[in-house]
Design a protein around this motif. Structure first.
Motif, PDB file in Angstrom:
ATOM      1  N   HIS A 110       0.669  -1.261  -0.025  1.00 22.37           N
ATOM      2  CA  HIS A 110      -0.010   0.083  -0.059  1.00 22.37           C
ATOM      3  C   HIS A 110       0.972   1.197   0.071  1.00 22.37           C
ATOM      4  N   ARG A 111       1.898   1.448   0.929  1.00 22.86           N
ATOM      5  CA  ARG A 111       2.652   2.287   0.902  1.00 22.86           C
ATOM      6  C   ARG A 111       3.475   2.514  -0.490  1.00 22.86           C
ATOM      7  N   ASP A 112       3.875   1.370  -1.135  1.00 24.75           N
ATOM      8  CA  ASP A 112       4.429   1.466  -2.548  1.00 24.75           C
ATOM      9  C   ASP A 112       3.592   1.983  -3.401  1.00 24.75           C
ATOM     10  N   LEU A 113       2.244   1.640  -3.649  1.00 25.72           N
ATOM     11  CA  LEU A 113       1.320   2.190  -4.473  1.00 25.72           C
ATOM     12  C   LEU A 113       1.099   3.545  -4.041  1.00 25.72           C
ATOM     13  N   ASP A 114       1.169   4.098  -2.983  1.00 27.81           N
ATOM     14  CA  ASP A 114       0.781   5.321  -2.655  1.00 27.81           C
ATOM     15  C   ASP A 114       1.925   6.374  -3.153  1.00 27.81           C
ATOM     16  N   ARG A 115       3.018   6.056  -2.762  1.00 35.37           N
ATOM     17  CA  ARG A 115       4.037   6.793  -3.271  1.00 35.37           C
ATOM     18  C   ARG A 115       4.428   6.880  -4.680  1.00 35.37           C
ATOM     19  N   LEU A 116       3.768   5.697  -5.397  1.00 34.54           N
ATOM     20  CA  LEU A 116       4.082   5.809  -6.760  1.00 34.54           C
ATOM     21  C   LEU A 116       3.111   6.812  -7.328  1.00 34.54           C
ATOM     22  N   ARG A 117       1.786   6.947  -6.892  1.00 34.30           N
ATOM     23  CA  ARG A 117       0.918   8.012  -7.195  1.00 34.30           C
ATOM     24  C   ARG A 117       1.415   9.115  -6.904  1.00 34.30           C
ATOM     25  N   GLU A 118       1.869   9.342  -5.954  1.00 35.47           N
ATOM     26  CA  GLU A 118       2.231  10.962  -5.645  1.00 35.47           C
ATOM     27  C   GLU A 118       3.465  11.393  -6.336  1.00 35.47           C
ATOM     28  N   SER A 119       4.219  10.352  -7.017  1.00 30.42           N
ATOM     29  CA  SER A 119       5.416  10.763  -7.726  1.00 30.42           C
ATOM     30  C   SER A 119       4.911  11.035  -9.270  1.00 30.42           C
ATOM     31  N   ALA A 120       3.784  10.849  -9.495  1.00 35.17           N
ATOM     32  CA  ALA A 120       3.377  10.954 -10.925  1.00 35.17           C
ATOM     33  C   ALA A 120       3.250  12.245 -11.352  1.00 35.17           C
ATOM     34  N   THR A 121       3.528  12.776 -12.565  1.00 35.38           N
ATOM     35  CA  THR A 121       3.705  14.077 -13.148  1.00 35.38           C
ATOM     36  C   THR A 121       2.399  14.452 -13.997  1.00 35.38           C
ATOM     37  N   ASP A 122       1.544  13.519 -13.893  1.00 35.24           N
ATOM     38  CA  ASP A 122       0.320  13.882 -14.787  1.00 35.24           C
ATOM     39  C   ASP A 122      -0.814  14.915 -14.252  1.00 35.24           C
ATOM     40  N   GLY A 123      -0.404  15.380 -12.957  1.00 32.61           N
ATOM     41  CA  GLY A 123      -1.650  16.402 -12.354  1.00 32.61           C
ATOM     42  C   GLY A 123      -2.514  15.546 -11.406  1.00 32.61           C
ATOM     43  N   THR A 124      -2.126  14.130 -11.263  1.00 33.66           N
ATOM     44  CA  THR A 124      -3.202  13.613 -10.230  1.00 33.66           C
ATOM     45  C   THR A 124      -2.624  13.691  -8.932  1.00 33.66           C
ATOM     46  N   ARG A 125      -1.653  14.401  -8.732  1.00 30.94           N
ATOM     47  CA  ARG A 125      -1.145  14.317  -7.413  1.00 30.94           C
ATOM     48  C   ARG A 125      -2.092  14.839  -6.350  1.00 30.94           C
ATOM     49  N   ILE A 126      -2.272  14.347  -5.244  1.00 32.56           N
ATOM     50  CA  ILE A 126      -3.206  14.673  -4.266  1.00 32.56           C
ATOM     51  C   ILE A 126      -2.638  15.361  -2.979  1.00 32.56           C
ATOM     52  N   GLY A 127      -1.354  14.915  -2.799  1.00 31.30           N
ATOM     53  CA  GLY A 127      -0.533  15.551  -1.657  1.00 31.30           C
ATOM     54  C   GLY A 127      -0.703  14.606  -0.370  1.00 31.30           C
ATOM     55  N   THR A 128      -0.699  13.431  -0.464  1.00 29.51           N
ATOM     56  CA  THR A 128      -0.825  12.333   0.618  1.00 29.51           C
ATOM     57  C   THR A 128       0.239  12.446   1.222  1.00 29.51           C
ATOM     58  N   THR A 129       0.395  11.675   2.497  1.00 28.65           N
ATOM     59  CA  THR A 129       1.569  11.517   3.419  1.00 28.65           C
ATOM     60  C   THR A 129       2.459  10.311   2.863  1.00 28.65           C
ATOM     61  N   GLY A 130       1.873   9.623   1.654  1.00 32.32           N
ATOM     62  CA  GLY A 130       2.797   8.606   1.171  1.00 32.32           C
ATOM     63  C   GLY A 130       2.495   7.046   2.088  1.00 32.32           C
ATOM     64  N   ARG A 131       1.867   7.003   3.057  1.00 32.26           N
ATOM     65  CA  ARG A 131       1.873   6.047   4.131  1.00 32.26           C
ATOM     66  C   ARG A 131       1.080   4.914   4.072  1.00 32.26           C
ATOM     67  N   GLY A 132       0.128   4.919   2.498  1.00 30.87           N
ATOM     68  CA  GLY A 132      -0.395   3.707   2.212  1.00 30.87           C
ATOM     69  C   GLY A 132      -1.933   3.798   2.612  1.00 30.87           C
ATOM     70  N   ILE A 133      -2.403   4.891   3.292  1.00 30.52           N
ATOM     71  CA  ILE A 133      -3.721   4.950   3.864  1.00 30.52           C
ATOM     72  C   ILE A 133      -4.749   4.768   2.631  1.00 30.52           C
ATOM     73  N   GLY A 134      -4.696   5.676   1.654  1.00 29.22           N
ATOM     74  CA  GLY A 134      -5.656   5.428   0.305  1.00 29.22           C
ATOM     75  C   GLY A 134      -6.034   4.029  -0.187  1.00 29.22           C
ATOM     76  N   PRO A 135      -4.699   3.594  -0.620  1.00 25.24           N
ATOM     77  CA  PRO A 135      -4.723   2.249  -1.148  1.00 25.24           C
ATOM     78  C   PRO A 135      -5.332   1.116  -0.120  1.00 25.24           C
ATOM     79  N   ALA A 136      -5.226   1.331   1.194  1.00 29.33           N
ATOM     80  CA  ALA A 136      -5.714   0.317   2.003  1.00 29.33           C
ATOM     81  C   ALA A 136      -7.084   0.523   2.208  1.00 29.33           C
TER      82      ALA A 136
END
Length: 429
Positions: A110-136
């Motif tokens: 979950h943490r891996d997926l969260d950080r992967l999304r937050e590193s995206a450059t397509d404008g979809t960044r939400i500004g999460t803490t990268g701790r896997g909350i959303g994917p969980a």
């Protein structure tokens, strides 16, 4: 006696730590009902400061503390936090900490997926803490989550891991990431199982028993109501329901268990991460508020965006959380301003709104309509009665009450516990 829900009425970071600590001392049971270890409370007790990110605040006072099913639990983060508290002299045992057996777990994937999304450059960044909350939470809703009770049956765990990885490995392949071997995830869970299983309980039965016995229950929310997945500034929100009604769902008690809702409200407004912020200040005043208010995240240390008080937004959370009264915090940060502004409505395309439109595009374009209030030169810091406050500061508080449609039950004038003006005790309704 009453049961109380405490929620943040803005975007979080309203200073809930001090208030929930004060309330937890009066409570018999303290329940955390949503979120994960991406939010936290700072408690100052005597000369000791505790920074909690997952454990309920009552834990430092030895109160029965419960992590409900509405939370997503990182078991390794829990073990680390328990260890950190032990270093500060607080011993956490299964006698005072109970965790719902049906609580979903946060895993490394979950943490891996969260950080992967937050590193995206397509404008979809939400500004999460990268701790896997959303994917969980996604896996919980997708009915493939590993829950705490699953660690008690390691033989059956492998098939559940297989179901989970059929989803996540497809995502990883699509993002050019290596797949995770089932045995790797099995070992990750098996290694932590004996450390967390002693805390597992049927929390629904436990809380029902405590309630029927007349115990005072404090339901402790994380983050703020404006980060609610349904009622917040979507999509720049957290992945759980943060409004007061989630206390019932996230603990297993019915809504009739809630007697009073206290909304923690900062005397100005802050936000961490991405998303709309109509009253944000990008000038010297904003920097001054941030510096004086020590506006940095409890868990992440990220600087918070600062702005004037937004009465229109707080009015919305009064409605969505059914807030009975507010605890107004950090009034002292506004000491010394010649003029203080309060947002009362918004303007968009020539029309005025008394609420923030739900559309993401509209939220980004609204302009705040301000009411200017005369500031005060005296100090409100450490005030413990209305008589200690400058007259103009009292006028500011009263005007906020009028604008948001809710009374001030508690007024906080510093992080110190005793620097509080109590108007109404939420436990005595």
């Amino acid at each position: 006696m009453a049961n109380v829900v405490v929620v943040g009425s803005q975007w979080g970071d309203e200073g809930k730590g001090k208030i929930v600590d004060w309330l937890s001392e009066q409570a018999d049971v303290v329940v955390r009902f949503q979120g994960g270890h991406n939010a936290g409370h700072t408690l100052v007790i005597g000369n000791q400061t505790y920074k909690l990110s997952l454990l309920p605040s009552g834990i430092v006072r030895g109160k029965l503390s419960v992590i409900g099913n509405g939370v997503v639990l990182d078991p390794h983060a829990l073990v680390a936090e328990i260890g950190k508290l032990a270093e500060q002299g607080v011993t956490v045992t299964p006698k005072i900490l109970r965790i719902a057996e049906n609580t979903p777990l946060i895993l490394s994937l979950h943490r891996d997926l969260d950080r992967l999304r937050e590193s995206a450059t397509d404008g979809t960044r939400i500004g999460t803490t990268g701790r896997g909350i959303g994917p969980a939470y996604e896996d919980k809703v997708g009915r493939r989550a590993i829950r705490l009770m699953d660690l008690a049956d390691l033989d059956a765990l492998r098939s559940k891991i297989g179901r989970l990885l059929s989803h996540h490995n497809a995502l990883r392949r699509g993002n050019g990431q290596p797949e995770i071997a089932p045995e790797t995830l099995y070992q990750e869970l098996a290694s932590v199982a004996p450390l967390v299983l002693p805390y597992m309980d049927n929390v629904v039965a436990l809380l029902d028993k405590k309630r029927r016995a007349g115990n005072r229950i404090l339901f402790e929310g994380a983050q703020g109501a404006l980060l609610d997945i349904d009622h917040g500034t979507y999509p720049y929100v957290t992945s759980s329901n943060t409004v007061a009604g989630a206390a019932a769902i996230g603990s297993g008690l019915g809504p009739n268990a809630i007697d009073y809702v206290l909304g923690i409200t900062k005397a100005y407004t802050t936000r961490v991460g991405e998303g709309p912020f109509p009253t944000e200040l990008h000038d010297e005043i904003g920097r001054r508020i941030g510096e004086r208010g020590h506006e940095f995240g409890t868990v992440t240390g990220r600087p918070r965006r600062c702005g004037w008080f937004d009465a229109a937004l707080v009015r919305q959370t009064i409605r969505t959380s059914g807030i009975d009264g507010i605890a107004l915090t950090k009034l002292d940060i506004l000491d010394g301003f010649d003029t203080i502004k309060v947002c009362v409505r918004y303007r968009l395309d020539g029309e005025e709104y008394d609420h923030l439109p739900a559309s993401q595009a509209a939220q980004e374009r609204v302009e705040p309509i301000y009411e200017e209030i005369e500031g005060w030169k005296g100090s409100t810091a450490h005030a413990r009665s209305w008589a200690d406050l400058p007259a103009q500061a009292i006028k500011y508080v009263r005007r906020i009450e009028e604008l948001i449609g809710a009374p001030v039950a508690i007024l906080s004038t510093s992080p110190e516990r005793d620097d509080t003006i109590l108007v109404r005790n939420p436990f005595q309704v």
